[in-house]
Design a protein around this motif. Structure first.
Motif, short mmCIF file in Angstrom:
data_model
loop_
_atom_site.label_atom_id
_atom_site.label_comp_id
_atom_site.label_asym_id
_atom_site.label_seq_id
_atom_site.Cartn_x
_atom_site.Cartn_y
_atom_site.Cartn_z
N LYS A 1 0.97 -1.07 0.14
CA LYS A 1 0.03 -0.15 0.24
C LYS A 1 1.05 1.20 -0.08
O LYS A 1 1.85 1.32 0.57
N ALA A 2 0.33 2.31 -0.93
CA ALA A 2 0.98 3.32 -0.88
C ALA A 2 0.18 4.61 -1.16
O ALA A 2 -1.10 4.27 -1.60
N PRO B 1 -0.70 16.05 -8.18
CA PRO B 1 -0.52 17.66 -7.38
C PRO B 1 -1.66 18.43 -8.10
O PRO B 1 -2.11 18.50 -9.41
N GLY B 2 -2.31 19.12 -7.15
CA GLY B 2 -3.41 20.21 -7.62
C GLY B 2 -4.72 19.59 -7.48
O GLY B 2 -5.51 20.30 -8.19
N GLU B 3 -4.92 18.13 -7.46
CA GLU B 3 -6.29 17.70 -7.51
C GLU B 3 -6.52 16.90 -6.44
O GLU B 3 -6.57 15.84 -6.13
N PRO B 4 -6.90 17.56 -5.29
CA PRO B 4 -7.06 16.94 -4.00
C PRO B 4 -8.27 15.87 -4.10
O PRO B 4 -8.43 14.94 -3.17
N GLY B 5 -9.33 15.83 -4.90
CA GLY B 5 -10.16 14.81 -5.00
C GLY B 5 -9.35 13.35 -5.49
O GLY B 5 -10.22 12.25 -5.49
N ARG B 6 -8.36 13.38 -5.94
CA ARG B 6 -7.87 12.13 -6.62
C ARG B 6 -6.51 11.56 -5.59
O ARG B 6 -5.60 10.73 -5.73
N VAL B 7 -6.61 12.07 -4.45
CA VAL B 7 -5.79 11.50 -3.31
C VAL B 7 -6.38 9.99 -2.89
O VAL B 7 -7.68 9.70 -2.64
N ARG B 8 -5.43 8.99 -3.02
CA ARG B 8 -5.80 7.55 -2.91
C ARG B 8 -4.82 6.55 -2.07
O ARG B 8 -3.54 6.89 -2.56
N VAL B 9 -5.39 5.75 -1.35
CA VAL B 9 -4.49 4.63 -0.85
C VAL B 9 -4.44 3.43 -1.83
O VAL B 9 -5.65 3.00 -2.18
N GLU B 10 -3.43 3.00 -2.55
CA GLU B 10 -3.56 2.06 -3.55
C GLU B 10 -2.44 0.93 -3.50
O GLU B 10 -1.37 1.22 -2.82
N GLU B 11 -2.66 -0.26 -4.15
CA GLU B 11 -1.66 -1.10 -4.05
C GLU B 11 -0.49 -0.81 -5.53
O GLU B 11 -0.90 -0.38 -6.43
N VAL B 12 0.75 -0.67 -4.83
CA VAL B 12 1.57 -0.39 -5.98
C VAL B 12 2.92 -1.45 -5.94
O VAL B 12 2.86 -2.26 -4.75
N PRO B 13 3.82 -1.66 -6.77
CA PRO B 13 4.89 -2.59 -6.48
C PRO B 13 5.88 -2.55 -5.78
O PRO B 13 5.72 -1.36 -5.30
N GLU B 14 6.23 -3.40 -5.08
CA GLU B 14 7.52 -3.25 -4.07
C GLU B 14 8.55 -2.49 -4.64
O GLU B 14 8.68 -2.37 -6.13
N PRO B 15 9.12 -1.52 -3.99
CA PRO B 15 10.33 -0.69 -4.32
C PRO B 15 11.34 -1.55 -5.19
O PRO B 15 11.86 -2.39 -4.60
N ASP C 1 2.04 9.05 -13.71
CA ASP C 1 0.94 9.89 -13.60
C ASP C 1 0.45 10.31 -12.14
O ASP C 1 -0.50 11.07 -11.92
N ARG C 2 1.19 9.55 -11.29
CA ARG C 2 0.67 9.90 -9.85
C ARG C 2 2.27 9.86 -9.05
O ARG C 2 3.15 9.33 -9.75
N LEU C 3 2.11 10.74 -7.85
CA LEU C 3 3.33 10.78 -7.18
C LEU C 3 2.87 9.92 -5.76
O LEU C 3 2.02 10.32 -5.08
N VAL C 4 3.83 9.15 -5.19
CA VAL C 4 3.83 8.70 -4.01
C VAL C 4 4.34 9.78 -3.04
O VAL C 4 5.49 10.32 -3.18
N ILE C 5 3.23 10.38 -2.24
CA ILE C 5 3.62 11.51 -1.50
C ILE C 5 4.36 11.12 -0.21
O ILE C 5 4.58 10.21 0.20
N SER D 1 4.66 4.83 1.86
CA SER D 1 4.34 3.36 1.52
C SER D 1 4.81 2.56 2.52
O SER D 1 5.78 2.93 3.40
N ARG D 2 4.09 1.45 2.60
CA ARG D 2 4.54 0.50 3.62
C ARG D 2 6.10 0.10 3.43
O ARG D 2 6.53 -0.15 4.79
N HIS D 3 6.56 0.07 2.49
CA HIS D 3 7.97 -0.21 2.06
C HIS D 3 8.52 0.96 1.32
O HIS D 3 8.01 1.29 0.62
N TRP D 4 9.90 1.38 1.74
CA TRP D 4 10.55 2.13 0.82
C TRP D 4 12.03 1.78 0.62
O TRP D 4 12.51 1.09 1.51
N ARG D 5 12.62 2.04 -0.21
CA ARG D 5 14.19 1.94 -0.57
C ARG D 5 14.87 3.21 -0.35
O ARG D 5 14.19 4.22 -0.92
#
Length: 348
Positions: A2-3, A8-22, A58-62, A126-130
């Motif tokens: 999860k991450a 940026p600039g679109e507050p309605g598009r904040v989400r927690v989603e599944e992403v690949p391990e780093p 198209d998205r940024l892990v904040i 994110s749950r894991h980061w490198r």
């Protein structure tokens, strides 16, 4: 895994989603994310469009205020599984300017740097980061969750370091400091001023716990109202509000040969009447230095780690006033009246 991702600039598009391990190319240290601090920069990214997406994404892990536990570390890295670490935010330009080539990426001259969770590089939300070992800082495990305060504290460590450098121009040394703003940055500035043996005063808009109580309990004198009514003649000012008119007020209140450090970013655009000639004369005739500071180099993280380790742990604990799960990230961007530092628990 999860991450927390944003556009940026679109507050309605904040989400927690599944992403690949780093990927291992992101750094040889694999870290389990513990906590993520939230600050005004995150609000600016989500709501006002500050920030840059990583190339081709198209998205940024904040997230740039990190705290994690090392899961995997190469034998020659200087780290071991179980270490508590914080990731440094800024990376030097790949074609470095002179400061970047000397490890002073906080003084980058050409803007080619990148920043985790802010500028062209995914963050620590994110749950894991490198992270590369040279961009990881070990923190005292005795700090517990307060280790998440290291990144904001590094900004103040730099502010005080640069202030100390400027005072080296004369044999005279400061005795009194004024910190404007009693948010996390202001309170950490007050802590470091007290640790330096200065008489510290904190000025905020209202006398409201927990901020006012935290300021007094760290050993500072707390004031409300404007600078003149506070009746303080500071030798050092650490300005943490970003309120433009206040900058001119504090320069007038400061003593001759004073240093004024600006750490806040102005968020408004309302005009204010200022006599520029009077301001100029006051600065020149008073030998006053006004300077701005942003970001931090590795040595400032290390200075901040020492400052936090020397602080009262119970006081640091009280700076963290709210913890939220990852799914509540968007709501956590909106501060409540009694919030000081809000953090996200990346384990929930």
């Amino acid at each position: 895994m999860k991450a927390i991702t944003v556009v940026p600039g679109e507050p309605g598009r904040v989400r927690v989603e599944e992403v690949p391990e780093p990927a291992e190319r992101e750094g040889s240290l694999l870290v389990e994310g513990r906590l993520l601090g939230i600050c005004g920069t995150d609000v600016d990214i989500v709501e006002r469009g500050y920030g840059w997406l990583p190339p081709g994404q198209d998205r940024l892990v904040i997230g740039h205020e990190s705290l994690g536990t090392v899961l995997e570390a190469p034998p020659d890295s200087g780290f071991a599984p179980g270490d508590h670490v914080v990731g440094i935010v800024r990376r030097p330009d790949p074609e470095p300017c002179d400061p970047c080539s000397q490890g002073e990426w906080d003084f980058c001259r050409n803007g080619g740097y990148t920043e985790r969770g802010i500028k062209e590089r995914n963050g620590y939300g994110s749950r894991h980061w490198r992270v590369e070992p040279e961009f990881a800082v070990r923190v005292d495990p005795g700090l517990g969750d307060c280790g998440v305060l290291l990144e904001p504290a590094s900004v103040l460590a730099k502010a005080w370091e640069q202030t100390d450098h400027i005072f080296a121009r004369s044999s005279w040394r400061p005795r009194t400091a004024l910190v404007t703003g009693a948010g996390p940055i202001g309170l950490l500035a007050a802590l470091m001023g007290v640790q330096r043996g200065l008489e510290v005063h904190v000025l905020d808009r209202e006398d409201r716990p927990p901020k006012s109580t935290l300021a007094r309990d760290v050993g500072a004198v707390f004031h409300t109202g404007d600078v003149r009514s506070a009746g303080v003649a500071p030798d050092v000012v650490i300005e943490c509000t970003g309120h433009g008119p206040l900058v001119f007020e504090v320069t007038k209140a400061a003593t001759p040969n004073s240093v004024v450090c600006l750490t806040g970013i102005s968020g408004g655009s309302a005009p204010a009447r200022v006599s520029t000639d009077d301001a100029n004369n006051h600065l020149v005739l008073g030998n006053t230095v006004v300077f701005g500071t942003v970001n931090a180099a590795r040595r400032h993280y290390e200075q901040a780690a020492r400052a936090l380790a020397a602080a009262d742990r119970a006081w640091l604990d009280r700076l963290i006033t709210r913890k939220v799960p990852m799914d509540d990230y968007a709501q956590a961007l909106r501060k409540k009246p009694d919030d000081v530092k809000v953090v996200v628990d990346l384990r929930t």
